[in-house]
Design an enzyme around this catalytic site. Structure first.
Site, PDB file in Angstrom:
ATOM      1  N   ARG A 263      18.478   7.142   9.100  1.00 22.61           N
ATOM      2  CA  ARG A 263      19.311   6.014   9.530  1.00 22.61           C
ATOM      3  C   ARG A 263      19.232   4.829   8.565  1.00 22.61           C
ATOM      4  O   ARG A 263      20.231   4.132   8.343  1.00 22.61           O
ATOM      5  CB  ARG A 263      18.893   5.590  10.939  1.00 22.61           C
ATOM      6  CG  ARG A 263      19.688   4.414  11.515  1.00 22.61           C
ATOM      7  CD  ARG A 263      19.236   4.142  12.952  1.00 22.61           C
ATOM      8  NE  ARG A 263      19.673   2.842  13.444  1.00 22.61           N
ATOM      9  CZ  ARG A 263      20.826   2.616  14.082  1.00 22.61           C
ATOM     10  NH1 ARG A 263      21.673   3.609  14.287  1.00 22.61           N
ATOM     11  NH2 ARG A 263      21.130   1.412  14.508  1.00 22.61           N
TER      12      ARG A 263
ATOM     13  N   ILE B  35      26.540  -1.011  12.777  1.00 19.18           N
ATOM     14  CA  ILE B  35      26.036   0.333  13.048  1.00 19.18           C
ATOM     15  C   ILE B  35      25.482   0.283  14.464  1.00 19.18           C
ATOM     16  O   ILE B  35      24.711  -0.614  14.813  1.00 19.18           O
ATOM     17  CB  ILE B  35      24.964   0.752  12.019  1.00 19.18           C
ATOM     18  CG1 ILE B  35      24.462   2.174  12.297  1.00 19.18           C
ATOM     19  CG2 ILE B  35      23.817  -0.225  11.961  1.00 19.18           C
ATOM     20  CD1 ILE B  35      23.514   2.711  11.225  1.00 19.18           C
ATOM     21  N   SER B  36      25.899   1.212  15.304  1.00 22.28           N
ATOM     22  CA  SER B  36      25.546   1.158  16.722  1.00 22.28           C
ATOM     23  C   SER B  36      24.052   1.361  16.947  1.00 22.28           C
ATOM     24  O   SER B  36      23.352   1.992  16.144  1.00 22.28           O
ATOM     25  CB  SER B  36      26.322   2.219  17.505  1.00 22.28           C
ATOM     26  OG  SER B  36      27.701   1.953  17.503  1.00 22.28           O
ATOM     27  N   GLN B  37      23.577   0.840  18.065  1.00 21.09           N
ATOM     28  CA  GLN B  37      22.216   1.048  18.547  1.00 21.09           C
ATOM     29  C   GLN B  37      21.918   2.560  18.581  1.00 21.09           C
ATOM     30  O   GLN B  37      22.766   3.356  18.970  1.00 21.09           O
ATOM     31  CB  GLN B  37      22.150   0.445  19.945  1.00 21.09           C
ATOM     32  CG  GLN B  37      20.913   0.691  20.745  1.00 21.09           C
ATOM     33  CD  GLN B  37      21.130   0.272  22.201  1.00 21.09           C
ATOM     34  OE1 GLN B  37      22.256   0.219  22.682  1.00 21.09           O
ATOM     35  NE2 GLN B  37      20.045  -0.025  22.885  1.00 21.09           N
ATOM     36  N   PRO B  38      20.714   2.975  18.178  1.00 23.70           N
ATOM     37  CA  PRO B  38      20.402   4.409  18.148  1.00 23.70           C
ATOM     38  C   PRO B  38      20.668   5.132  19.469  1.00 23.70           C
ATOM     39  O   PRO B  38      21.240   6.232  19.471  1.00 23.70           O
ATOM     40  CB  PRO B  38      18.918   4.434  17.782  1.00 23.70           C
ATOM     41  CG  PRO B  38      18.712   3.182  16.987  1.00 23.70           C
ATOM     42  CD  PRO B  38      19.609   2.162  17.616  1.00 23.70           C
TER      43      PRO B  38
END
EC number: 2.1.1.77
Length: 217
Positions: A34, A60-63
């Site tokens: 990531r 970038i979205s939260q995991p």
């Protein structure tokens, strides 16, 4: 910093602990680095429990959200999936570990070029990127077994429903600019669809003809 350890802790604490259990998704999240999808200055934060900026007012979205949306597609491996909103390329990279082919659409040239470079550098050869208005989908490559939309829309663009294979699933945030509900739509027949609400969420706006207009337009 040992990024492999950070990645394992991210998956254990943010993904599995919150209920994502599909082994295909868990394995994909473990394999994709990531930190390479954000600027080097943010590498130390890449595995933290929040979104990060990637430029041009995008994130970038939260995991957890990446894992949850991927699991919500109910993938078995070998499918063809469409992503709307390439962004950093991270969601496409996760999908590429599971399915045969990922088609992803981005409207911002700078992000599309950067995502292509990063995806190539980490060996994601089964990802195709198209620069266009994402609210039209990707008709030439349809139908898709799954469609995942990584931006919030005021409604579900009809192109997505038309491009979904029978039995396929669409995962999309729907609501206003500030908050949305993540919905899953299943195409149960040629003209039949079922819809369910999954969770509350907050995404950047889906900009395009069948989404939001650019602020200031």
């Amino acid at each position: 910093m040992d990024y492999s350890i950070a990645r394992r802790l991210m998956v254990e604490q943010q993904v599995i602990r919150r209920g994502v259990s599909d082994p295909l998704v868990v394995d994909a999240m473990m394999r994709v680095p990531r930190h390479l999808f954000v600027e080097e200055a943010l590498w130390s934060q890449a595995y933290s429990d929040f979104p990060l900026p990637i430029g041009e007012k995008q994130t970038i979205s939260q995991p957890f959200m990446v894992a949850f949306m991927t699991e919500s597609l109910c993938l078995h491996g070998g499918e063809k999936v469409l992503e709307i909103g390439t962004g950093s390329g991270y969601q496409a990279a996760v999908l590429s570990q599971i399915v045969s082919r990922v088609y992803t659409v981005e409207r911002l040239p700078g992000l599309a070029r950067r995502a292509r470079r990063i995806l190539d550098s980490v060996g994601c050869r089964n990802v195709n990127i198209k620069l266009t208005d994402g609210t039209f989908g990707w008709e030439e490559e349809s139908p898709f077994d799954g469609i995942v939309v990584t931006a919030g829309s005021p409604q579900i663009p009809h192109h997505y429903l038309e491009q979904l294979a029978v039995g396929g699933r669409l995962v999309i945030p729907v609501g206003n600019r500030g908050s949305q509900v993540l919905k899953r739509v299943v195409r149960t027949g040629v003209e039949k669809f079922s819809e369910e609400d999954l969770l509350d969420c907050r995404f950047v706006p889906l900009v395009g003809k069948y989404g939001w207009h650019e602020e200031g337009d």
